[in-house]
Each structure stands twice: as structure tokens, then as C-alpha cells.
Enzyme design. Structure first.
Site, PDB file in Angstrom:
ATOM      1  N   GLY A   1      21.936 -32.203 -15.790  1.00 42.20           N
ATOM      2  CA  GLY A   1      20.930 -31.372 -15.139  1.00 42.20           C
ATOM      3  C   GLY A   1      20.667 -30.026 -15.767  1.00 42.20           C
ATOM      4  O   GLY A   1      19.749 -29.315 -15.338  1.00 42.20           O
TER       5      GLY A   1
ATOM      6  N   ARG B   1      19.014 -34.002 -21.076  1.00 43.58           N
ATOM      7  CA  ARG B   1      17.989 -33.078 -21.550  1.00 43.58           C
ATOM      8  C   ARG B   1      18.546 -31.951 -22.438  1.00 43.58           C
ATOM      9  O   ARG B   1      17.966 -31.628 -23.475  1.00 43.58           O
ATOM     10  CB  ARG B   1      17.302 -32.464 -20.327  1.00 43.58           C
ATOM     11  CG  ARG B   1      16.053 -31.680 -20.618  1.00 43.58           C
ATOM     12  CD  ARG B   1      15.576 -30.956 -19.349  1.00 43.58           C
ATOM     13  NE  ARG B   1      15.470 -31.846 -18.206  1.00 43.58           N
ATOM     14  CZ  ARG B   1      14.397 -32.583 -17.904  1.00 43.58           C
ATOM     15  NH1 ARG B   1      13.333 -32.517 -18.660  1.00 43.58           N
ATOM     16  NH2 ARG B   1      14.378 -33.369 -16.845  1.00 43.58           N
TER      17      ARG B   1
ATOM     18  N   TYR C   1       5.270 -35.875 -13.446  1.00 45.29           N
ATOM     19  CA  TYR C   1       5.846 -34.752 -12.691  1.00 45.29           C
ATOM     20  C   TYR C   1       4.990 -33.489 -12.744  1.00 45.29           C
ATOM     21  O   TYR C   1       5.420 -32.449 -12.238  1.00 45.29           O
ATOM     22  CB  TYR C   1       7.200 -34.320 -13.262  1.00 45.29           C
ATOM     23  CG  TYR C   1       8.203 -35.360 -13.618  1.00 45.29           C
ATOM     24  CD1 TYR C   1       8.631 -36.305 -12.691  1.00 45.29           C
ATOM     25  CD2 TYR C   1       8.776 -35.370 -14.890  1.00 45.29           C
ATOM     26  CE1 TYR C   1       9.609 -37.225 -13.035  1.00 45.29           C
ATOM     27  CE2 TYR C   1       9.761 -36.287 -15.235  1.00 45.29           C
ATOM     28  CZ  TYR C   1      10.170 -37.212 -14.302  1.00 45.29           C
ATOM     29  OH  TYR C   1      11.132 -38.109 -14.627  1.00 45.29           O
TER      30      TYR C   1
ATOM     31  N   CYS D   1      -7.393 -44.599 -19.275  1.00 48.24           N
ATOM     32  CA  CYS D   1      -8.312 -44.590 -18.145  1.00 48.24           C
ATOM     33  C   CYS D   1      -7.598 -44.174 -16.858  1.00 48.24           C
ATOM     34  O   CYS D   1      -7.432 -44.967 -15.927  1.00 48.24           O
ATOM     35  CB  CYS D   1      -8.903 -45.972 -17.965  1.00 48.24           C
ATOM     36  SG  CYS D   1      -9.562 -46.591 -19.497  1.00 48.24           S
TER      37      CYS D   1
END
Ligand SMILES: *Cc1c(COP(=O)(O)O)cnc(C)c1O
Length: 404
Positions: A233, A271, A311, A338
Site C-alpha cells: 500500500g 506499487r 479509478y 468506444c
């Protein structure tokens, strides 16, 4: 990664040349950044001597996993596919943690047969399923139980996982019940209490709150856990001027818990290891003018990089080649798909762009390629790893025949 003169470089390689050689869109990663991130992660937590398990869902490229393995990281996996890749990358099973709310019995069987470090369970039913398999195989299975500490991570709501309304983990009361149950299981050994409250966390306070709950719950169980798995996190800056996560405060809070409950710490960063190592290079196909803004229609789309559509995440976009001519127009960078959510960024600060120009979408190493899809029957892009002046094609662009 930086501009040298007018052009953007990854280490010793001009991005323009990569685009010429491999076409666009392409994901490009810097090996040096990866190395620096791992080193600094280790340095930040050095005094804890933790087990570090890379969260494979952030980026599952096999070549990258092999590089990550060379730094002695383990893996946090959430499916049989990720587990297979981690093993194929050479990561020892003794360094693999299996997380997730919905592991199938096939997945549990496989994980048990590979003798991984921990299966972090998220429900009583999952424990019963593991017990059944373990009994049949006459094997002892090491598990952790994931606690939902009901802590707001103060991040995007879509990537929050530790509040009571989130599906992850079990409540404090159920946790206590499960500990009692597992204590009497012949084939299951409870080794770990695990938590993971969300992603892209830049404030240490949610972690402190989470640790207070962990501390209290361990005390209530009166059980000696061998591991405390604190998940991942840790946030990154995404090109904005933000305050970095205060690792010192986080470590201090962890040490407070360890003083009372001695255990080995596990982290599962994704991350913070891989996020800023990657860029997505794309070409401007068309510029469509409208009264208020110009649509910059790229050859990259939400199938290549889904975070903005999924997000509302913002990734900095920069030109590959600087011309220093500022425009007064608002630019909206969009893909060809699209869907109206197929847009990356709206900005008033950009140089004048022309059709066929190249642009760079920044910090896409985590949850970029791993979230890509074939929506609109679009081919997944190639991935390239740069090491100094060396260019390694680590994943070929898909071909149409792959999808037929
Ligand atoms: C996604 C996830 C991680 C990694 O999160 P990052 O924010 O990328 O560090 C770690 N542990 C679990 C259980 C996860 O679901």
C-alpha cells in the site's frame, strides 16, 4: 528517466528510437529505477529485517519477476496463474504468500502441494476447505488470517480494502473465533496475522491506526504469531508534489507492536517497487478541435492503461520531444475506444502538439500492463526493459492471430 536536450530518455536510450523500432503504444521500464526502488524499500525497513514479498498483481511480467527475484524478494500472489509465474521466475515457494478472498479448491490444492510460506485466509469457509484438502493430503498447512481492521486508508475509495464495508479480511470478533478454531486443527498451523488496508497510501496515520488494532487483537488472542504480515500500500508521487509516506513514523509504530509481540514482519509491496519504473509511449493519431478544448486522440487506450478509466487515477503526460511552444487550449488526452471513460487526462498546461507526435504517460509500471485487456479486440502492447544502453524486448506485442 529524463530529458537530454529536447528528447526524453530512459537511461541511455532515446524513447523516440524505441517507438520507431517497436511501434506504439509500448510500455518501457527502467532497470535502474527498479533497482533503486528495491534498495530504498529495503533501506527504509532495514531495522525490521522483514520478508519482502512483491505483489505480483502490480506487474506480472515474467522477465521483471526474474529481475525482482535476483534481489531476493518473495512474492504475494492472488491466483494460481500468479503463483505459477512466481515459481517460474524462480522465486522460492518458502517466500510466497497467497492472498485473496476467493481461492478455488484447485488453487488451494496447488498452493498446498507447493508448500508455500503462507496461505492468508479470509473466511471460516476457506479454512474448512483447506482443512479438507490438508487432511486428504495428510499435510500440515501454514496459514495466516487476514484481519479487517476497519481502518480508512485515506486513499481513493476504489482501492481501499480495510474498512468494514470492504469485502476483505474478517472482523475482529470473527478473527478471535477463528484463532480458537484453528488452534485445535490437526492439519492447519496458524502462523500469521495479516492486514492490508489499501493502496497508494501517503499518510502514515492510517498505518498507525491499523497497527493499534493489530496490537489489540494479538493481545486478545493471547496467541504467539510467528509472522505479522502488514501488506503493501505504500504510495508514490505520480508526478505531483506530494509529501512522501513517512517511513520513519511507520517503522516506529511497527516497533511498538513488536516490543509486545515479537514476530517476523512481512511486507507485500507492489506499487512502491514497480510504479515509477514504467512509462507508456503513445502516438498522437488525430487532433480534433472543439470550441472549448482539443481532443488529443492517442493510439493508446483504456485497454492498455485502465487506471484512469477505472479509478479516475491521474498519470502525468509529457511530450517525448520538447518544442517549448505553449498552447492556450485545453487538451483532453483520449484513446480510440468506444467508451466515454476512455480518457487519460485533461490539462491546460501543455506544449503545442501535432499529429504523429509522441507523448509519454508516466508512472505506469504498477497496475498498467497487468490491468490491460483486449477490449475492442485491441492487441496488448509490447514491453521493453532498458538497462543502461541495452534494450530488452520482455514481451512481444500481441498479434491478431493470438486472438482468433
Ligand atoms: C494489492 C495488494 C498488495 C499490494 O499493494 P500495493 O499498493 O501495490 O503495494 C499487497 N497485499 C495485498 C493483499 C494486496 O491485495
Amino acid at each position: 528517466m529524463k530529458y537530454i536536450g529536447k528528447n526524453f530518455f530512459i537511461e541511455g536510450v532515446k524513447v523516440k528510437n524505441l517507438a520507431k523500432k517497436f511501434q506504439t503504444p509500448i510500455y518501457c521500464y527502467s532497470y535502474r529505477r527498479l533497482k533503486e526502488n528495491i534498495r530504498s524499500f529495503k533501506k527504509n525497513f532495514k531495522s525490521l529485517n522483514p520478508i519482502i514479498c512483491f505483489a505480483v498483481k502490480a506487474n506480472a511480467n515474467l522477465k521483471l519477476l526474474k529481475e525482482i527475484k535476483k534481489f531476493n524478494l518473495g512474492a504475494d500472489v492472488v491466483s494460481i496463474g500468479e503463483l505459477t509465474k512466481a515459481l517460474k521466475a524462480g522465486i522460492q515457494s518458502k517466500k510466497i504468500v497467497f492472498s485473496g478472498v476467493g481461492k478455488t479448491s484447485e488453487e488451494l490444492n496447488f498452493a498446498i502441494s507447493k508448500k508455500i510460506l503462507l496461505i492468508n485466509v479470509e473466511s471460516k469457509s476457506e479454512i474448512l476447505e483447506i482443512e479438507k484438502i490438508a487432511k486428504r493430503k495428510k499435510k500440515t498447512v501454514n496459514i495466516g488470517i487476514r484481519l479487517n481492521p476497519n481502518t480508512d486508508p485515506k486513499t481513493l475509495s476504489q482501492i481501499s480494502t480495510g474498512k468494514k464495508q470492504d469485502k476483505f479480511g474478517v472482523t475482529e470478533n470473527i478473527f478471535l473465533e477463528l484463532v480458537k478454531y484453528v488452534k485445535n486443527c490437526k492439519f492447519i498451523k496458524l502462523k500469521c496475522i495479516s492486514v492490508h488496508i489499501g493502496s497508494q497510501i501517503l499518510n502514515h496515520q492510517p498505518y498507525e491506526k491499523m497497527l493499534k488494532v493489530v496490537d489489540r487483537v494479538i493481545k486478545k488472542t493471547n496467541y504467539k504469531f510467528e509472522f505479522i504480515d502488514l501488506g503493501g500500500g505504500m504510495g508514490i508521487s505520480y508526478g505531483k508534489k506530494v509529501k512522501n509516506l513517512n517511513y520513519k513514523r511507520y517503522v516506529a509504530a511497527i516497533k511498538k507492536v513488536l516490543k509486545r509481540h515479537k514476530a517476523k514482519i512481512i511486507f507485500e509491496p507492489g506499487r512502491s517497487i514497480i510504479g515509477n519504473t514504467g512509462i507508456l509511449v503513445s502516438k498522437v493519431l488525430y487532433i480534433k478541435e472543439s470550441a472549448k478544448k482539443n481532443f488529443i486522440i492517442l493510439d493508446a487506450a483504456m485497454n492498455d492503461l485502465m487506471r484512469p478509466a477505472l479509478y479516475g487515477a491521474e498519470h502525468l503526460i509529457i511530450p517525448e520531444s520538447k518544442n517549448n511552444i505553449l498552447t492556450k487550449k485545453t487538451y483532453e488526452f483520449v484513446g480510440p475506444i468506444c467508451e466515454s471513460t476512455d480518457r487519460f487526462l485533461t490539462t491546460k498546461k501543455f506544449q503545442k502538439l501535432n499529429e504523429k507526435d509522441l507523448i509519454i504517460i508516466s508512472d505506469v509500471g504498477a497496475y498498467g500492463m497487468s490491468l490491460s485487456s483486449n477490449y475492442n479486440v485491441r492487441l496488448k502492447p509490447a514491453e521493453i526493459l532498458i538497462k543502461g544502453f541495452k534494450i530488452n524486448l520482455i514481451k512481444k506485442r500481441q498479434k491478431l492471430k493470438d486472438l482468433m
